[in-house]
Design an enzyme around this catalytic site. Structure first.
Site, PDB file in Angstrom:
ATOM      1  CG  ASP A 101      -2.005  -0.967   1.221  1.00 27.52           C
ATOM      2  OD1 ASP A 101      -1.981  -1.855   0.349  1.00 27.52           O
ATOM      3  OD2 ASP A 101      -2.903  -0.865   2.084  1.00 27.52           O
ATOM      4  CG  ASP A 102       0.094   3.769   2.253  1.00 28.64           C
ATOM      5  OD1 ASP A 102      -1.063   3.537   1.852  1.00 28.64           O
ATOM      6  OD2 ASP A 102       0.405   3.825   3.452  1.00 28.64           O
ATOM      7  CG  HIS A 126      -4.365   2.871  -0.725  1.00 29.30           C
ATOM      8  ND1 HIS A 126      -5.304   2.232   0.049  1.00 29.30           N
ATOM      9  CD2 HIS A 126      -3.398   3.271   0.139  1.00 29.30           C
ATOM     10  CE1 HIS A 126      -4.911   2.239   1.318  1.00 29.30           C
ATOM     11  NE2 HIS A 126      -3.768   2.881   1.410  1.00 29.30           N
ATOM     12  CG  HIS A 135      -3.693   7.244   2.704  1.00 33.08           C
ATOM     13  ND1 HIS A 135      -3.954   7.143   4.047  1.00 33.08           N
ATOM     14  CD2 HIS A 135      -3.331   6.016   2.313  1.00 33.08           C
ATOM     15  CE1 HIS A 135      -3.741   5.899   4.441  1.00 33.08           C
ATOM     16  NE2 HIS A 135      -3.366   5.191   3.403  1.00 33.08           N
ATOM     17  CG  HIS A 149       2.217   0.158   4.358  1.00 33.92           C
ATOM     18  ND1 HIS A 149       1.970  -0.764   5.348  1.00 33.92           N
ATOM     19  CD2 HIS A 149       1.064   0.857   4.203  1.00 33.92           C
ATOM     20  CE1 HIS A 149       0.716  -0.623   5.763  1.00 33.92           C
ATOM     21  NE2 HIS A 149       0.146   0.356   5.091  1.00 33.92           N
TER      22      HIS A 149
HETATM   23 NI    NI Z   1      -2.611   3.242   3.229  1.00 33.05          NI
END
Ligand code: NI
Length: 493
Positions: free
Chosen positions: A318-319, A369, A373, A460
């Site tokens: 993620d991210d 995503h 955020h 991540h």
């Molecule tokens: Ni995230």
């Protein structure tokens, strides 16, 4: 925006230690304790940064500015910050001061309010980058939090940075000394005309007298923008104030040097325009189309036959994308013939399109995503749509297709949010807590303890320590006979 190589520089590695700030869920901590935790964490990470220095030092980094992202989760709040990283430590330390100030104010405000219910407090910061000349950039920060003078609250801060001189530039330096009065007059006239009933004339005059007007001015490739936070020079009802003046309109007020800089500014084109996003939202909300879109997701069964006894897991990241760690992760996955799923943040997709392309080309899945955020549960329908569609379009521009799955930031969603997003919401059952522990061994231990056939593992790709933790996890899981597939393959979408 400049599209340059996305390799991690020496300075970024050195800085990693400074930016680590850990929040332990379940513990009530005061603002001071949190800052203390930051200091301790920084110390703990010194050795690691040094060790990685040797690895990173022979890489070349042609990109002037990188993007970094930090997230903190606690029982009663969510913070997501993205901020620019420069090659100059001096510039970075000022950004760090700004970040710490924003966090302090947020935590302070949080401790000052009595929470009426179980709702979470949130702070989301993002920034926009405009190249306005040779080595000259405007950076516009936006903070979004419900914990401020009123709620929700948007605050803007603009900086102009000269990456060659390695210094921040006061926008008032762009003007001839004798024109400053005219600049103030032009702005005053414009605010008065647009907000006749809300203008705080005395507040505006005070800003000008104190020589602070430059704090609220920045430039884009086409305009001079004057941006005042809500309440600064107008009544709250007016919201944040933003005024645009075409370069031609103010050219006569600029110094020769600045006039030439702005003249030569390349056209900045962002990956996705607001108009495109609005169009896409419009299109999808036609009832007929929506059905087709949903049908596509669940349509043909493309699941590969699984051999009996075969164990599969989906590694999810993620991210990102991240300027260097995402590619390191791709290399690791390649070594194990593993396919992963990357839940990307739109604002970083725009920063590193080459990395996005590489992820796709190497056969991994890309999921949505959101753009900035935020915690989607705290957002209006309109904001949710914007977060999802702008990210969909940015990814589509790079790889030619839109993501069919999404992961809500912080795993925070509900039926209402999911129905607006209209894609399967992908959670996880193995939480490596890599964002919190920043420790490869701890990542491996979490993987060992929780993984079973069919697991979705959360990591991540923005942390150096996750790269090492992934290396350990891949070695362990493959020794246990696991195969690594994308989320859609695992779920049979
Ligand atoms: Ni995230």
């Amino acid at each position: 925006m400049k599209k340059l190589l996305a390799a991690l520089g020496l300075v970024l590695t050195l800085l990693v230690g400074f930016f680590i700030f850990s929040v332990y869920s379940g513990e009530e901590q005061s603002a001071e304790n949190q800052q203390e935790a930051l200091t301790q964490e920084t110390k703990r990470d010194d050795s690691l940064s040094e060790a990685e220095l040797t690895v990173a030092s022979d890489e070349t980094d042609n990109q002037d500015i990188h993007i970094n992202r930090e997230e903190y989760q606690a029982d009663d709040y969510h913070i997501s910050m993205s901020y620019p990283v420069f090659k100059s430590e001096q510039l970075n330390s000022q950004i760090k001061d700004y970040k710490e100030q924003v966090i302090d104010e947020f935590l302070q405000a949080k401790s000052d309010v009595n929470k009426p219910d179980d709702s979470l407090h949130y702070l989301t910061t993002s920034f926009e980058l405009n190249e306005i000349g040779d080595n000259l950039y405007s950076i516009i920060f936006e903070e979004f939090s419900e914990l401020a003078p009123t709620s929700p609250y948007t605050q803007n801060k603009a900086l102009i940075v000269d990456t060659e001189a390695q210094e921040f530039v006061d926008a008032s330096e762009a003007f001839n000394q004798e024109s400053l009065e005219d600049v103030a007059g032009l702005i005053r006239q414009s605010v008065e005309a647009e907000y006749p009933d809300y203008f705080f004339s005395a507040e505006f005059d005070r800003l000008v007298e104190n020589g602070r007007l430059g704090d609220y001015i920045y430039f884009t490739d086409t305009d001079m923008v004057v941006s005042f936070s809500q309440y600064l020079v107008t009544a709250g009802t007016a919201g944040p104030v933003s005024l645009e003046f075409a370069h031609d309109e103010i050219k006569h007020l600029l110094t020769e040097e600045w006039a030439a800089q702005l003249e030569s500014a390349d056209d900045n084109t962002s990956l996705v325009s607001d108009e495109e996003v609005e169009e896409a939202i419009e299109e999808e909300s036609q009832p007929g189309d929506q059905e087709i879109a949903l049908e596509d997701q669940t349509g043909e069964d493309t699941t590969q036959e699984t051999e009996p006894g075969q164990k599969r897991v989906a590694l999810t990241f993620d991210d990102g994308p991240h300027g260097s760690n995402t590619e390191k992760i791709l290399n690791l996955l390649d070594q194990y013939d593993a396919k992963g799923t990357f839940f990307m943040v739109g604002s970083s997709v725009e920063f590193y399109p080459e990395v996005v392309e590489k992820v796709h080309k190497e056969g991994h899945e890309i999921g949505n995503h959101t753009w900035n955020h935020p915690d989607l549960v705290t957002q209006s329908n309109e904001q949710i749509n914007f977060e999802i569609y702008s990210t969909d379009l940015a990814i589509e521009k790079v790889i030619g297709e839109r993501p069919t799955i999404y992961r809500p930031p912080y795993g925070s969603t509900n039926e209402h949010v999911n129905s607006i997003v209209g894609k399967p919401s992908i959670m996880w059952d193995v939480d490596t807590l890599d964002w919190k522990n920043r420790n490869p061994q701890a990542i491996l231990e979490n993987v060992k303890a929780q993984t079973q056939n069919g697991s979705i593992i959360l990591m991540h790709d923005i942390h150096d320590t996750t790269v090492e933790g992934l290396a350990l996890s891949l070695e362990y899981l493959s020794s246990q006979g696991y195969e690594f597939v994308t989320v859609s393959e695992l779920n049979g979408y």
